[in-house]
Scaffold this active site. Structure first.
Site, mmCIF file in Angstrom:
data_model
loop_
_atom_site.group_PDB
_atom_site.id
_atom_site.type_symbol
_atom_site.label_atom_id
_atom_site.label_comp_id
_atom_site.label_asym_id
_atom_site.label_seq_id
_atom_site.Cartn_x
_atom_site.Cartn_y
_atom_site.Cartn_z
ATOM 1 N N PRO A 140 -0.694 -12.610 3.025
ATOM 2 C CA PRO A 140 0.519 -12.784 3.686
ATOM 3 C C PRO A 140 1.358 -11.770 3.521
ATOM 4 C CG PRO A 140 0.193 -14.862 2.765
ATOM 5 C CD PRO A 140 -0.962 -13.918 2.151
ATOM 6 N N CYS A 141 1.919 -11.015 4.770
ATOM 7 C CA CYS A 141 2.758 -9.617 4.439
ATOM 8 C C CYS A 141 3.969 -9.741 3.695
ATOM 9 C CB CYS A 141 2.909 -9.097 5.775
ATOM 10 S SG CYS A 141 4.164 -10.360 6.640
#
Length: 500
Positions: free
Chosen positions: A103-104
């Site tokens: 997840p960024c």
């Protein structure tokens, strides 16, 4: 054994004809894995935190076997224990390719020096939770020693608070002995009926002796201004970095002589129609959880589109004989009539204006019948609540969108799990948002792929996934490099994968 020796051993095994073994981290329900499976890779395992998505993965790829269906927290999972639990042998020899996308949010505001510190000190993440998932991803690469790595993420990672996260990932991997490249690819250029723009990074061990390339498009499309604009902003940022973005590769160009991109109508028109207003009136559409326990047979169609045929005949995921069990929609009684009024391409501002027109028509009808309804009265407020959506036009301009029938759909998001107003069916006679199965079609999941849970979790899984056809194009490209050949027979890959 040194890392170089491990890489050469794995490469020799593959080039002698053995199947290429993949591991999927942050796997979701398995969009990436499905594409790699279709290209002939052997799926050895996956790590996924969400229980519904983990069950979907195990159900589709491992017959529902418990060990492959468990939700796992990657921060609490040791690669060695994982390989042992799945009986895969020594972890450094268990996987050839590692795919996934941390997840960024985990990368936010973590600069190059910090990333190197995290990589060099395995416990550093305990002092900086922002980088924890990134550190875990690196930890699994270190221990599994894959020949190739694939990272997928949103385009914003190219300019995340002023940072180019993709470049930073590439730099760390290059220090580990990999050659890296990243680019932006749009799924519509690869046979997916959806304009979904994502960053893809591919890294090869140097022992492979190949430069990283990206698959050539199979379809052509002129992207709408919003997509072209987003890409232009990202590329402008990269060009401003000059040598600081040396791992970036220009996206392959789609030529106009290619087949046009698959449209929403081509993707959905063979599925059973759902006439929402009629079902609401008859009482067959009710409030409550939508469970996948009632099969709906396919209608008789004179001719299937090539895309629909692919979705029905995908090897190993063929269409269910008794019909579709997840072709279900949301209960939205206030809005069905409004959906029928919308024109293709209309968004929330247009929907709001249509709703105000409907309200005025209703008030005029009541007045014609002798019932006076004054604006500001309780009765007027009740009518407005029953017809007009409550969202602020200025704050939610893109909240709704009616699909164009002759274009690919816009990007499906995980927010589908909360509502699906972003994808209103193009057929005004049906006057509804898309079903779970239609969302799956737009994401290129075949009709035989099963989603665990009820409607909302299934929508979320679909919106989070990498389109399998997009993943397949990447996988085929990677397979050519690993095999050391210029062409591969998909059927050979499928046979060898089935033998594992």
């Amino acid at each position: 054994m040194t890392r170089e020796a491990v890489a050469r051993k794995k490469l020799a095994r593959i080039r002698a004809g053995a199947p290429v073994r993949s591991l999927d981290l942050f796997a979701g329900c398995g969009g990436l894995s499905l594409g790699f499976h279709a290209a002939g890779f052997a799926l050895r395992g996956a790590v996924e935190f969400d229980p519904d998505a983990a069950r979907s993965y195990g159900l589709n790829f491992h017959g529902g076997e418990r060990a492959h269906s468990l939700a796992r927290d990657i921060t609490q999972t040791q690669p060695q224990d994982f390989a042992k639990e799945l009986k895969l042998g020594p972890v450094a020899d268990a996987f050839d390719v590692l795919v996934g996308g941390p997840p960024c949010q985990a990368f936010a505001r973590v600069g190059r020096p910090k990333l190197r510190e995290i990589d060099a000190h395995p416990q550093a993440f305990r002092h900086d939770p922002r980088a924890r998932l990134y550190q875990e991803y690196l930890r699994w690469i270190d221990i599994c020693q894959p020949l190739a790595v694939v990272v997928e993420n949103v385009p914003d990672v190219l300019n995340h608070g002023g940072q180019n996260i993709a470049e930073e990932i590439g730099e760390v991997l290059e220090e580990k002995g990999y050659v890296c490249r990243y680019t932006l690819l749009n799924a519509a250029f690869y046979g997916v009926p959806q304009m979904r723009e994502r960053m893809f990074l591919i890294a090869f061990r140097r022992e492979i002796g190949r430069e990283v390339t990206f698959p050539a498009p199979s379809n052509w499309l002129v992207l709408p201004p919003g997509y072209d604009g987003s890409r232009a902003v990202a590329l402008k940022f990269l060009k401003g970095l000059l040598d600081d973005a040396h791992d970036y590769a220009e996206p392959p160009t789609a030529s106009r002589d290619l087949p046009r991109a698959v449209s929403a109508k081509e993707a959905l028109q063979d599925l059973p129609p759902i006439f929402a207003r009629a079902e609401l009136a008859s009482g067959s559409l009710k409030r409550g959880a939508r469970r996948f326990d009632q099969p709906v047979p396919y209608p008789k169609v004179r001719k299937l589109s090539a895309y629909a045929r692919t979705m029905r005949e995908w090897p190993g995921f063929e269409a269910p004989e008794d019909g579709l069990k997840d072709h279900v929609i949301r209960y939205l009684p206030r809005d069905f009539d409004l959906f029928a009024r919308l024109n293709a391409g209309d968004q929330y501002p247009e929907a709001y204006r249509h709703a105000l027109t409907m309200l005025a028509e209703r008030v005029a009808d009541l007045r014609a019948r002798g019932q006076v309804v004054r604006e500001g009265s309780t009765e007027y407020g009740r009518l407005k609540d029953a017809i007009v959506p409550p969202y602020d036009v200025g704050k939610f301009p893109n909240k709704w969108r009616k699909m164009w029938p002759d274009q690919p759909a816009r990007t499906l998001m995980a927010h589908l799990g909360k509502d699906s107003y972003s994808h209103i069916h193009y057929d005004s006679a049906q006057a509804r948002t898309i079903s779970v199965r239609e969302a799956a079609r737009l994401q290129s999941f075949p009709d035989g792929f099963v989603f665990s849970g009820t409607m909302n979790p299934a929508f979320r899984q679909i919106g989070n996934a990498v389109p399998p056809l997009m993943a397949k194009a990447l996988a085929q490209n990677i397979l050519i490099a690993l095999r050391g050949k210029e062409a591969q027979d998909d059927h050979v890959g499928e046979r060898t994968a089935a033998a594992v």
